[in-house]
Enzyme design. Structure first.
Site, short mmCIF file in Angstrom:
data_model
loop_
_atom_site.label_atom_id
_atom_site.label_comp_id
_atom_site.label_asym_id
_atom_site.label_seq_id
_atom_site.Cartn_x
_atom_site.Cartn_y
_atom_site.Cartn_z
N GLU A 108 -30.26 -19.34 4.47
CA GLU A 108 -28.93 -19.98 4.55
C GLU A 108 -28.08 -19.41 5.68
O GLU A 108 -27.86 -18.18 5.75
CB GLU A 108 -28.20 -19.78 3.21
CG GLU A 108 -26.91 -20.57 3.13
CD GLU A 108 -26.23 -20.46 1.77
OE1 GLU A 108 -26.77 -19.79 0.86
OE2 GLU A 108 -25.14 -21.04 1.63
N LYS A 146 -23.07 -16.54 -7.32
CA LYS A 146 -24.06 -17.05 -6.34
C LYS A 146 -23.80 -16.39 -4.98
O LYS A 146 -24.73 -16.01 -4.28
CB LYS A 146 -23.96 -18.58 -6.25
CG LYS A 146 -25.01 -19.23 -5.35
CD LYS A 146 -24.62 -19.28 -3.90
CE LYS A 146 -25.65 -20.02 -3.06
NZ LYS A 146 -25.43 -19.88 -1.62
N ASP A 179 -38.91 -8.33 -6.60
CA ASP A 179 -39.03 -9.59 -7.35
C ASP A 179 -37.64 -10.18 -7.57
O ASP A 179 -36.91 -9.73 -8.46
CB ASP A 179 -39.74 -9.27 -8.67
CG ASP A 179 -39.94 -10.49 -9.55
OD1 ASP A 179 -39.30 -11.52 -9.30
OD2 ASP A 179 -40.74 -10.39 -10.50
N HIS A 212 -18.57 -21.13 7.82
CA HIS A 212 -19.90 -21.60 7.43
C HIS A 212 -20.40 -22.64 8.44
O HIS A 212 -21.53 -22.56 8.91
CB HIS A 212 -19.83 -22.19 6.02
CG HIS A 212 -21.17 -22.56 5.47
ND1 HIS A 212 -22.12 -21.61 5.15
CD2 HIS A 212 -21.73 -23.76 5.18
CE1 HIS A 212 -23.20 -22.22 4.71
NE2 HIS A 212 -22.99 -23.52 4.72
P1 HMG Z 1 -15.37 -14.66 12.22
O1 HMG Z 1 -14.16 -13.88 11.83
O2 HMG Z 1 -15.19 -15.96 12.89
O3 HMG Z 1 -16.32 -13.74 13.07
O4 HMG Z 1 -16.22 -14.85 10.90
P2 HMG Z 1 -16.12 -13.14 14.52
O5 HMG Z 1 -16.74 -14.09 15.49
O6 HMG Z 1 -14.70 -12.69 14.71
O7 HMG Z 1 -17.06 -11.83 14.43
C1 HMG Z 1 -16.71 -10.72 13.59
C2 HMG Z 1 -17.96 -10.12 13.00
O8 HMG Z 1 -18.52 -11.06 12.05
C3 HMG Z 1 -19.07 -9.86 13.98
O9 HMG Z 1 -18.89 -8.60 14.61
C4 HMG Z 1 -20.27 -9.84 13.06
O10 HMG Z 1 -20.30 -8.66 12.31
C5 HMG Z 1 -19.96 -11.01 12.16
P3 HMG Z 1 -19.69 -8.29 16.01
O11 HMG Z 1 -21.14 -8.48 15.77
O12 HMG Z 1 -19.16 -9.28 17.01
O13 HMG Z 1 -19.35 -6.89 16.30
N1 HMG Z 1 -20.43 -12.27 12.79
C6 HMG Z 1 -21.73 -12.55 13.07
N2 HMG Z 1 -22.85 -11.85 12.90
C7 HMG Z 1 -24.01 -12.44 13.30
N3 HMG Z 1 -24.07 -13.66 13.87
C8 HMG Z 1 -22.96 -14.38 14.05
C9 HMG Z 1 -21.73 -13.83 13.65
N4 HMG Z 1 -20.46 -14.28 13.70
C10 HMG Z 1 -19.69 -13.30 13.16
N5 HMG Z 1 -23.05 -15.58 14.60
C11 HMG Z 1 -17.95 -15.54 9.46
C12 HMG Z 1 -17.27 -15.74 10.81
C13 HMG Z 1 -18.97 -16.60 9.26
C14 HMG Z 1 -18.60 -14.18 9.43
C15 HMG Z 1 -16.84 -15.58 8.36
O14 HMG Z 1 -16.16 -16.80 8.44
C16 HMG Z 1 -17.36 -15.39 6.97
O15 HMG Z 1 -17.63 -14.29 6.55
N6 HMG Z 1 -17.46 -16.48 6.22
C17 HMG Z 1 -18.05 -16.46 4.86
C18 HMG Z 1 -19.40 -17.09 4.96
C19 HMG Z 1 -20.16 -17.01 3.67
O16 HMG Z 1 -19.75 -16.46 2.68
N7 HMG Z 1 -21.33 -17.60 3.69
C20 HMG Z 1 -22.19 -17.65 2.55
C21 HMG Z 1 -22.62 -19.06 2.35
S1 HMG Z 1 -21.38 -19.92 1.45
C22 HMG Z 1 -21.90 -19.62 -0.17
O17 HMG Z 1 -23.01 -19.88 -0.47
C23 HMG Z 1 -21.16 -18.80 -1.14
C24 HMG Z 1 -19.83 -19.22 -1.69
O18 HMG Z 1 -19.87 -20.47 -2.33
C25 HMG Z 1 -19.53 -18.14 -2.67
C26 HMG Z 1 -18.21 -18.27 -3.34
O19 HMG Z 1 -17.75 -19.40 -3.54
O20 HMG Z 1 -17.66 -17.19 -3.70
C27 HMG Z 1 -18.83 -19.28 -0.61
#
Ligand code: HMG
Length: 438
Positions: free
Chosen positions: A85, A279, A295, A392
């Site tokens: 994901e 989740k 596992d 996301h």
């Molecule tokens: P951002 O603030 O736009 O990130 O966040 P940024 O571009 O400012 O970068 C800051 C840091 O984020 C980076 O530091 C990385 O650590 C990381 P750096 O490496 O530059 O020193 N980062 C990345 N790492 C690797 N590849 C990338 C990348 N971009 C940032 N491309 C971010 C963007 C997506 C991290 C933020 O918006 C976030 O944390 N969102 C949450 C996403 C999430 O939870 N996804 C899970 C799937 S959704 C789900 O299934 C669960 C849910 O339903 C659970 C719930 O409801 O509680 C949501």
């Protein structure tokens, strides 16, 4: 119409693929080519993977990503995560980076006891069974000594066996409820072997127990199996900081902390939200569990049972804002191993464990729990501020472009355009179609 097959397991890999293709593939050539494109060119490595499971036809890849900057109990980790994901690894990395400058994660293992049960039927005198168990308990342990010797040398083994009367729930139903310490092994094989030995001893001793009637002597063992519910194999992980250290703007910090705590409290009382909340935690947990050869089905089953232990399914994590301090933590059951299973067999699992400093099972419990809490923090941070879709979809954009078979030139134009526009699947499709028209 396809017909059932006898002896599929005895066919060679090529024969299995050919039968499958003939009977189930709409495009035989493409299907076979896809299967073979995932074969490893190193035939020894391929054979190793073929032998992990049965009826293997090819490999099913999951990407392995790295979430760096995890400070756990003052030690810095780069955590391997195997997951399909988008945005999970980015979110974990983001949370790790955020907490790095705020003291990092604090984790501790609370307990490591695992459980197994021999389920049996005894339709006789309850008091006689209790007396029989009392005199037989030491024999149960003694006759398993061949199996437990090595584990005992390392400091583990059988902790206790008790007789549980479940006749109020089902006529004649009793259990040997057994607890174990399996140290760095997940312990499934060890526990199941011990349980099967207990069952054998139990039946044998009953047959010669003079106080039993003839029918009482015939104890019927239904099954002997470990439990994946491990509420006494617990790890706790948390983060905390003064609220003003959350962000540079004190008002933003206070508002963020309050909204965050409210979001966690909603998940504590509302099962529909709690399932999604958990989740999010499992996004982090499963990815590390898979990457370290553990596992994930056992972990999932145990964790969700724990989340419902009080009769209502609730959030695993908790948050508070008291006396100017923001705290976020969780406690959860994790039965993990760093020896046995795939740990030495799968080259990537071996490498991942090496990357983590060859952790003990207790260390791994803390690392895995931390990845779960980090993931939960990142998701809640997004949910209570920008909304989840922004981050996301930013991460998912690459998948949409791959689906559209976008060229590198198109990708560059898309990236520039969506820096200032909201990303959605249809918006990207429309934009690319527009580019192609022009
Ligand atoms: P951002 O603030 O736009 O990130 O966040 P940024 O571009 O400012 O970068 C800051 C840091 O984020 C980076 O530091 C990385 O650590 C990381 P750096 O490496 O530059 O020193 N980062 C990345 N790492 C690797 N590849 C990338 C990348 N971009 C940032 N491309 C971010 C963007 C997506 C991290 C933020 O918006 C976030 O944390 N969102 C949450 C996403 C999430 O939870 N996804 C899970 C799937 S959704 C789900 O299934 C669960 C849910 O339903 C659970 C719930 O409801 O509680 C949501």
């Amino acid at each position: 119409m396809t017909i059932p097959i006898n002896g599929f397991s005895k066919l060679t890999k090529e024969e299995k693929i050919s039968w499958l293709a003939d009977n189930y593939f709409s495009d035989i050539e493409t299907g076979i080519a896809t299967i073979k494109s995932y074969w490893n060119t190193d035939s020894k490595l391929q054979q190793l993977h073929d032998e992990f499971i049965e009826n293997t036809i090819t490999n099913f890849y999951l990407p392995l990503g790295i979430a760096p900057n995890f400070l756990i109990n003052n030690r810095l980790y780069s955590i391997p995560m195997a997951i399909e994901e988008s945005s999970v690894v980015a979110a974990a990395s983001n949370a790790a980076k955020f907490w790095l400058s705020r003291g990092g994660f604090h984790a501790e293992v609370i307990s490591t006891t695992k459980i197994g049960q021999v389920h049996f039927i005894f339709k006789g005198d309850n008091d006689k069974l209790k007396a029989f168990f009392k005199v037989t308990k030491s024999k149960l342990i003694q006759e398993a000594s061949e199996l437990t010797r090595n584990m005992e040398k390392r400091g583990g083994g059988i902790l206790d066996i008790s007789l549980r009367d479940k006749t109020a729930d089902m006529e004649g139903y009793y259990q040997l409820h057994c607890s174990f310490e399996t140290l760095d092994a997940m312990g499934a094989n060890f526990i199941n072997s011990c349980l099967e030995q207990f069952a054998t001893t139990l039946k044998k001793e009953a047959l010669s127990y003079a106080n039993f009637s003839e029918s009482e002597q015939r104890i019927e063992v239904i099954m002997s199996i470990l439990s994946n519910y491990v509420p006494e194999c617990l790890v706790k992980v948390g983060v905390e900081c003064p609220v003003e250290s959350l962000f540079s703007d004190p008002k933003q910090s206070e508002a963020f902390a309050e909204r965050f705590v409210t979001a966690v409290n909603i998940a504590a009382i509302e099962p529909y939200r709690a399932v999604t909340h958990n989740k999010g935690i499992m996004n982090g947990i499963d990815a590390v569990v898979v990457a370290t050869g553990n596992d994930f089905r056992a972990v999932e089953a145990g964790v969700h049972a724990y989340a419902a232990r009080n009769g209502n399914y609730a959030s695993l994590s908790h948050a508070s804002l008291e006396n100017g301090v923001f705290k976020f933590w969780m406690e959860l059951p994790l039965a993990l191993g760093t020896v046995g299973g795939l740990t030495k067999l799968h080259p990537l699992v071996k490498l991942n464990l090496d990357m983590l400093g060859n952790p003990t099972a207790k260390d791994l419990m803390m690392i895995v729990a931390t990845a779960g809490l980090a993931q939960n923090f990142a998701a809640l941070r997004s949910l209570t501020t920008t909304g989840i879709q922004e981050g996301h979809m930013k991460m998912h954009l690459g998948n949409i472009l791959s689906e559209l078979k976008a060229t590198s030139q198109e990708r560059d134009l898309v990236e520039v355009h969506f820096k200032n526009n909201t990303i959605s699947h249809s918006a990207v499709v429309d934009f690319v179609n527009e580019l192609r028209k022009n």
